[in-house]
Write a protein that holds these residues in place. Structure first.
Motif, PDB file in Angstrom:
ATOM      1  N   ARG A 164       9.357  -9.247  -2.255  1.00 46.64           N
ATOM      2  CA  ARG A 164       8.809  -8.685  -1.019  1.00 46.64           C
ATOM      3  C   ARG A 164       9.305  -9.454   0.194  1.00 46.64           C
ATOM      4  NH1 ARG A 164       7.931  -4.218  -2.732  1.00 46.64           N
ATOM      5  NH2 ARG A 164       6.133  -3.750  -4.009  1.00 46.64           N
ATOM      6  N   ALA A 165       9.389  -8.735   1.302  1.00 49.57           N
ATOM      7  CA  ALA A 165       9.656  -9.338   2.609  1.00 49.57           C
ATOM      8  C   ALA A 165       8.462  -9.024   3.495  1.00 49.57           C
ATOM      9  CB  ALA A 165      10.929  -8.767   3.217  1.00 49.57           C
TER      10      ALA A 165
ATOM     11  N   TYR B 150       1.514  -1.416  23.423  1.00 45.92           N
ATOM     12  CA  TYR B 150       2.168  -2.473  22.644  1.00 45.92           C
ATOM     13  C   TYR B 150       1.250  -2.813  21.487  1.00 45.92           C
ATOM     14  CZ  TYR B 150       3.580  -7.311  21.599  1.00 45.92           C
ATOM     15  OH  TYR B 150       3.970  -8.469  20.977  1.00 45.92           O
ATOM     16  N   ARG B 151       1.811  -2.836  20.301  1.00 43.05           N
ATOM     17  CA  ARG B 151       0.992  -3.131  19.114  1.00 43.05           C
ATOM     18  C   ARG B 151       1.712  -4.147  18.259  1.00 43.05           C
ATOM     19  NH1 ARG B 151      -0.473   2.026  15.586  1.00 43.05           N
ATOM     20  NH2 ARG B 151       1.768   2.138  15.418  1.00 43.05           N
ATOM     21  N   GLY B 152       1.034  -5.248  17.947  1.00 46.10           N
ATOM     22  CA  GLY B 152       1.584  -6.245  17.053  1.00 46.10           C
ATOM     23  C   GLY B 152       1.370  -5.824  15.607  1.00 46.10           C
ATOM     24  N   LEU B 153       2.385  -6.017  14.778  1.00 42.52           N
ATOM     25  CA  LEU B 153       2.318  -5.582  13.374  1.00 42.52           C
ATOM     26  C   LEU B 153       2.730  -6.704  12.440  1.00 42.52           C
ATOM     27  CD1 LEU B 153       4.127  -2.116  13.598  1.00 42.52           C
ATOM     28  CD2 LEU B 153       1.662  -2.523  13.557  1.00 42.52           C
ATOM     29  N   LEU B 154       2.168  -6.658  11.242  1.00 45.61           N
ATOM     30  CA  LEU B 154       2.623  -7.450  10.110  1.00 45.61           C
ATOM     31  C   LEU B 154       3.014  -6.414   9.059  1.00 45.61           C
ATOM     32  CD1 LEU B 154       2.850 -10.248   8.592  1.00 45.61           C
ATOM     33  CD2 LEU B 154       0.615  -9.684   7.659  1.00 45.61           C
ATOM     34  N   LEU B 155       4.290  -6.379   8.705  1.00 48.13           N
ATOM     35  CA  LEU B 155       4.788  -5.368   7.778  1.00 48.13           C
ATOM     36  C   LEU B 155       5.246  -6.022   6.485  1.00 48.13           C
ATOM     37  CD1 LEU B 155       6.917  -3.312  10.311  1.00 48.13           C
ATOM     38  CD2 LEU B 155       4.605  -2.838   9.545  1.00 48.13           C
ATOM     39  N   THR B 156       5.009  -5.339   5.382  1.00 45.14           N
ATOM     40  CA  THR B 156       5.460  -5.795   4.066  1.00 45.14           C
ATOM     41  C   THR B 156       6.346  -4.698   3.487  1.00 45.14           C
ATOM     42  OG1 THR B 156       3.393  -6.993   3.734  1.00 45.14           O
ATOM     43  CG2 THR B 156       4.758  -6.612   1.791  1.00 45.14           C
ATOM     44  N   VAL B 157       7.546  -5.120   3.059  1.00 48.95           N
ATOM     45  CA  VAL B 157       8.469  -4.173   2.419  1.00 48.95           C
ATOM     46  C   VAL B 157       8.788  -4.681   1.029  1.00 48.95           C
ATOM     47  CG1 VAL B 157       9.430  -3.288   4.559  1.00 48.95           C
ATOM     48  CG2 VAL B 157      10.540  -5.234   3.455  1.00 48.95           C
TER      49      VAL B 157
ATOM     50  N   PRO C 114      10.713   4.332  10.264  1.00 55.79           N
ATOM     51  CA  PRO C 114      12.003   5.004  10.057  1.00 55.79           C
ATOM     52  C   PRO C 114      13.179   4.031   9.914  1.00 55.79           C
ATOM     53  CG  PRO C 114      10.815   5.987  11.904  1.00 55.79           C
ATOM     54  CD  PRO C 114      10.071   4.755  11.509  1.00 55.79           C
ATOM     55  N   LEU C 115      13.123   2.897  10.601  1.00 55.53           N
ATOM     56  CA  LEU C 115      14.185   1.902  10.474  1.00 55.53           C
ATOM     57  C   LEU C 115      14.170   1.294   9.070  1.00 55.53           C
ATOM     58  CD1 LEU C 115      13.782   0.042  13.893  1.00 55.53           C
ATOM     59  CD2 LEU C 115      15.343   1.918  13.335  1.00 55.53           C
ATOM     60  N   ILE C 116      12.976   1.031   8.564  1.00 52.28           N
ATOM     61  CA  ILE C 116      12.819   0.479   7.215  1.00 52.28           C
ATOM     62  C   ILE C 116      13.356   1.459   6.180  1.00 52.28           C
ATOM     63  CG2 ILE C 116      11.061  -0.128   5.486  1.00 52.28           C
ATOM     64  CD1 ILE C 116       9.458  -1.335   7.936  1.00 52.28           C
ATOM     65  N   ALA C 117      13.005   2.738   6.332  1.00 49.87           N
ATOM     66  CA  ALA C 117      13.492   3.764   5.403  1.00 49.87           C
ATOM     67  C   ALA C 117      15.008   3.910   5.497  1.00 49.87           C
ATOM     68  CB  ALA C 117      12.803   5.095   5.699  1.00 49.87           C
ATOM     69  N   ALA C 118      15.558   3.865   6.707  1.00 48.36           N
ATOM     70  CA  ALA C 118      17.011   3.989   6.890  1.00 48.36           C
ATOM     71  C   ALA C 118      17.769   2.852   6.210  1.00 48.36           C
ATOM     72  CB  ALA C 118      17.348   4.043   8.378  1.00 48.36           C
ATOM     73  N   ALA C 119      17.108   1.708   6.063  1.00 45.83           N
ATOM     74  CA  ALA C 119      17.732   0.563   5.395  1.00 45.83           C
ATOM     75  C   ALA C 119      17.567   0.614   3.880  1.00 45.83           C
ATOM     76  CB  ALA C 119      17.141  -0.736   5.935  1.00 45.83           C
ATOM     77  N   GLY C 120      16.886   1.635   3.374  1.00 41.11           N
ATOM     78  CA  GLY C 120      16.689   1.756   1.929  1.00 41.11           C
ATOM     79  C   GLY C 120      15.542   0.926   1.404  1.00 41.11           C
ATOM     80  N   LEU C 121      14.640   0.531   2.286  1.00 40.10           N
ATOM     81  CA  LEU C 121      13.458  -0.241   1.894  1.00 40.10           C
ATOM     82  C   LEU C 121      12.224   0.659   1.920  1.00 40.10           C
ATOM     83  CD1 LEU C 121      14.176  -3.452   3.985  1.00 40.10           C
ATOM     84  CD2 LEU C 121      14.144  -3.327   1.489  1.00 40.10           C
ATOM     85  N   LEU C 122      11.187   0.225   1.250  1.00 41.70           N
ATOM     86  CA  LEU C 122       9.924   0.947   1.213  1.00 41.70           C
ATOM     87  C   LEU C 122       8.865   0.123   1.936  1.00 41.70           C
ATOM     88  CD1 LEU C 122       8.122   3.246   0.030  1.00 41.70           C
ATOM     89  CD2 LEU C 122       7.773   1.758  -1.948  1.00 41.70           C
ATOM     90  N   LEU C 123       8.201   0.726   2.912  1.00 46.14           N
ATOM     91  CA  LEU C 123       7.106   0.057   3.607  1.00 46.14           C
ATOM     92  C   LEU C 123       5.896   0.054   2.689  1.00 46.14           C
ATOM     93  CD1 LEU C 123       5.922  -1.241   6.163  1.00 46.14           C
ATOM     94  CD2 LEU C 123       5.402   1.064   6.978  1.00 46.14           C
ATOM     95  N   VAL C 124       5.495  -1.127   2.240  1.00 45.19           N
ATOM     96  CA  VAL C 124       4.398  -1.262   1.284  1.00 45.19           C
ATOM     97  C   VAL C 124       3.058  -1.385   1.994  1.00 45.19           C
ATOM     98  CG1 VAL C 124       3.454  -2.746  -0.538  1.00 45.19           C
ATOM     99  CG2 VAL C 124       5.908  -2.337  -0.424  1.00 45.19           C
ATOM    100  N   ASP C 125       3.031  -2.112   3.112  1.00 46.49           N
ATOM    101  CA  ASP C 125       1.774  -2.344   3.811  1.00 46.49           C
ATOM    102  C   ASP C 125       2.052  -2.600   5.287  1.00 46.49           C
ATOM    103  OD1 ASP C 125      -0.963  -2.634   4.131  1.00 46.49           O
ATOM    104  OD2 ASP C 125      -1.032  -4.671   3.362  1.00 46.49           O
ATOM    105  N   GLN C 126       1.082  -2.225   6.110  1.00 40.34           N
ATOM    106  CA  GLN C 126       1.172  -2.453   7.549  1.00 40.34           C
ATOM    107  C   GLN C 126      -0.189  -2.921   8.044  1.00 40.34           C
ATOM    108  OE1 GLN C 126       3.213   0.392  10.221  1.00 40.34           O
ATOM    109  NE2 GLN C 126       1.205   0.707  11.116  1.00 40.34           N
TER     110      GLN C 126
END
Length: 148
Positions: free
Chosen positions: A54-55, A141-148, A79-91
């Motif tokens: 995971r990242a 503006y929204r701060g995020l913590l994303l897991t891929v 959409p950027l995550i998907a375009a890179a071939g990754l799956l967004l697991v959590d936000q």
């Protein structure tokens, strides 16, 4: 390397120099938004992660119909995550990010001379951000913590 050991490397966000599938995990704190090509940076993340690894990264996201106030902000990361071939697991929406960022800007301005002396152009860049940044911290503006 032995288990439990690590080393530091200097590289670019789109070309780390690490072997394919070599990372057990990755963490990035507000660095991915600085990439000129965010999809390329995310593809590098995908390339170096081992299968099942995971990242986790922090970023900001602009969520409004109005134009982006600054090019470092992404309209939407999914959409950027998907375009890179990754799956967004959590936000996770980080509701305290704006307050922390404003405090950081205040500290940078209070220590402007020290930052510029110690870090040269990088210190000057931090001061420029501290002067401009508060205007970007709007309700859109929204701060995020994303897991891929």
């Amino acid at each position: 390397m032995q288990p439990g050991q690590f080393d530091y490397r200097c590289a670019t966000i789109t070309a780390t120099g690490l072997p394919d599938s070599s990372a057990d995990g990755l963490m990035s704190i507000d660095a991915l938004p600085m990439a000129a090509d965010r999809v390329a940076a995310l593809k590098e993340v995908r390339r170096i992660l081992r299968p099942g690894a995971r990242a986790v990264f922090t970023c900001a996201e602009w969520h409004a119909d109005a134009p982006l106030p600054h090019p470092r902000m992404a309209t939407k990361w999914a959409p950027l995550i998907a375009a890179a071939g990754l799956l967004l697991v959590d936000q996770f929406i980080d509701n305290g990010k704006q307050a922390r960022q404003l405090r950081l800007y205040k500290l940078w301005l209070e220590h402007q001379t020290e930052l510029e002396q110690r870090f040269g152009p990088t210190g000057q860049s931090l001061i420029e951000e501290a002067r401009m940044g508060p205007g970007l911290l709007t309700p859109n503006y929204r701060g995020l913590l994303l897991t891929v």
